[in-house]
Write a protein that holds these residues in place. Structure first.
Motif, short mmCIF file in Angstrom:
data_model
loop_
_atom_site.label_atom_id
_atom_site.label_comp_id
_atom_site.label_asym_id
_atom_site.label_seq_id
_atom_site.Cartn_x
_atom_site.Cartn_y
_atom_site.Cartn_z
N THR A 1 -4.64 2.72 3.36
CA THR A 1 -4.76 3.12 1.96
C THR A 1 -3.43 3.69 1.48
N ASP A 2 -3.19 3.58 0.16
CA ASP A 2 -2.00 4.16 -0.45
C ASP A 2 -2.29 5.52 -1.07
N ASP A 3 -3.56 5.91 -1.07
CA ASP A 3 -3.94 7.19 -1.67
C ASP A 3 -3.66 8.32 -0.67
N PRO A 4 -2.75 9.26 -0.97
CA PRO A 4 -2.37 10.30 0.00
C PRO A 4 -3.54 11.16 0.47
N ALA A 5 -4.40 11.58 -0.46
CA ALA A 5 -5.53 12.43 -0.09
C ALA A 5 -6.50 11.70 0.83
N THR A 6 -6.74 10.42 0.53
CA THR A 6 -7.64 9.62 1.37
C THR A 6 -7.02 9.39 2.74
N VAL B 1 -12.87 5.45 -2.97
CA VAL B 1 -11.56 4.78 -2.82
C VAL B 1 -11.73 3.55 -1.94
#
Length: 464
Positions: free
Chosen positions: A96-101, A72
């Motif tokens: 980051t916009d990725d929740p898991a990251t 990512v």
């Protein structure tokens, strides 16, 4: 006087360097008449080389815009957390916009990366920072050029360096509860002193200390750097390499060890290698190998950008680290910001893990100099100590380049992960070092001691 002569020379050469850059572009452009002339590529390459040899090199940017975290792309934003007169604590904030990251980033450990103050800017550790950002929250000490610090800010000494490091550690501890610390080259000594002093007072200390290629004990496997410091007297350094900043800078009048002298020393250590590198750059331009030419430019943009060091700090380092070896002899006293004199006692460190890293071919910090930290930190149990020798690596190879990314960093990452618990520190607090015990006992005695009896009021006869 030498500094003024250097500045005059630089000012005279700068216009010709700019002209050489313009000529290189004219001869290198096939759409101009000059670009169609015979041997135009050779002439363009010659002018390009002249431009780089004569230009002035400013402080580079870190320029880290994104990093890859498990596939990512994470955006990086630089910001200044603390701005001190001689140093900025710089943070590389990740977004980051990725929740898991995002969850992963928040759970990763914070690391204070202490960059060397030995001639180059902290951007020399750009590759170190970029790689560390893949798995850690990263802060770095971004040291200022002493010629830009007004004289009114006073001197900067080695003691101040140690105090800065302690303040930065406390800043991360206040934000995250605790932190890890990595020192590269020169700061291994003041970092060990800073952690030692905090341990002696019974303060919370970093969970891990990673020390890379530094002169903890400069007597071991002495290099050309060590030999110079030993052969010359302290007075020689004070009289021959210290100059005042010229009037055209904010730090005018400040006594400094100029960056251009340090750069000359760097070049003198391997003149043939640098001459060969410049010839290869000339050849690459003629062949049209822009990739290799750009690699050369990037390296020397960093290598040729140097800063001035405050004279007091430089001379303190020469005497303390390279001539009197006060750390290993147990005779180093540091003055705190409040003016208190404290003895540096690495043996008081408990509740931290120690990793030392050396390069097999390091010609700046010889074999065994960094590893000596284990012999000083006797309070750290052997199962929390580790040492790594990087085969085939020189000084820069242990924190930059392919070996750093593929060999050293995985070891550092796993070491930090293995000792990321606060349990070790909690155990240490329950059994404080002797110095802390003595300090606390003295405080208790002072508190419990009965107040001294007030003297009886003296009666005075008054004649009436």
């Amino acid at each position: 006087m030498l500094y003024h002569i250097y500045e005059t020379q630089r000012s005279l050469i700068e216009p010709f360097a700019d002209m050489a850059d313009a000529a290189a572009k004219l001869y290198g452009n096939r759409h101009t008449l000059l670009g169609q002339a015979p041997m135009a590529s050779r002439v363009a390459a010659a002018y390009a080389l002249l431009h780089r040899l004569g230009k002035d090199y400013e402080k580079p940017e870190f320029g880290i815009r994104t990093v890859d975290v498990d596939g990512v792309h994470v955006a990086i934003h630089e910001r200044i957390e603390l701005d001190k007169p001689f140093c900025q604590l710089r943070r590389f904030k990740r977004f980051t916009d990725d929740p898991a990251t995002l969850v992963k980033l928040k759970s990763q450990p914070p690391v204070l990366l202490v960059a060397p103050l030995s001639g180059h800017y902290a951007t020399l550790l750009r590759d170190t920072v970029r790689t560390m950002l893949e798995g850690h929250k990263v802060y770095i000490t971004d040291w200022k050029n002493a010629r830009t610090v007004p004289l009114a800010e006073g001197e900067f000494r080695l003691d101040d360096y140690v105090n800065y490091v302690q303040e930065f550690i406390r800043r991360l501890q206040g934000t995250y509860g605790n932190c890890h610390i990595i020192s590269v080259c020169q700061p291994t000594v003041p970092v060990l002193a800073a952690v030692s002093l905090m341990a002696s007072r019974g303060e919370k200390i970093p969970l891990t200390m990673t020390m890379m290629g530094g002169p903890i004990d400069a007597r071991k496997s002495p290099t050309a750097v060590n030999n110079l410091a030993e052969r010359r007297s302290f007075e020689w350094f004070e009289n021959n390499v210290i100059f005042r900043v010229p009037p055209n800078y904010p730090g005018a009048g400040r006594r400094v060890y100029p960056g251009f002298m340090q750069h000359a020393g760097f070049i003198a250590m391997n003149p043939d290698r640098h001459a060969s590198s410049h010839y290869d750059y000339f050849s690459d331009l003629i062949k049209g190998d822009q990739s290799s030419a750009e690699t050369h430019r990037q390296f020397y943009d960093e290598y040729n950008a140097v800063l001035d060091m405050d004279a007091a700090y430089y001379l303190d380092t020469i005497r303390t680290v390279f001539q009197e070896f006060r750390l290993v002899h147990g005779t180093w006293d540091v003055r705190s910001p409040s003016g208190q004199i404290e003895r540096v006692r690495p043996q008081d460190i408990r509740g931290a893990a120690l990793l030392t890293i050396e390069g097999e071919l390091d010609d700046i910090s010889g074999a065994g100099q960094t590893r000596a930290a284990h012999g000083l930190c006797k309070g750290i149990a052997s199962e929390h100590c580790d040492h790594m020798e990087v085969q085939g690596a020189g000084h820069y190879g242990i924190f930059s380049g392919r070996r750093w990314r593929t060999v050293v960093y995985p070891r550092v990452k796993s070491f930090i992960a293995a000792h990321g618990s606060a349990e070790l520190h909690e155990e240490a607090v329950s059994t404080p070092p002797p110095a802390a015990k003595r300090t606390r006992a003295a405080a208790k005695r002072a508190k419990a001691a009965p107040a001294p009896a007030k003297p009886a009021a003296r009666k005075t006869a008054v004649a009436r």
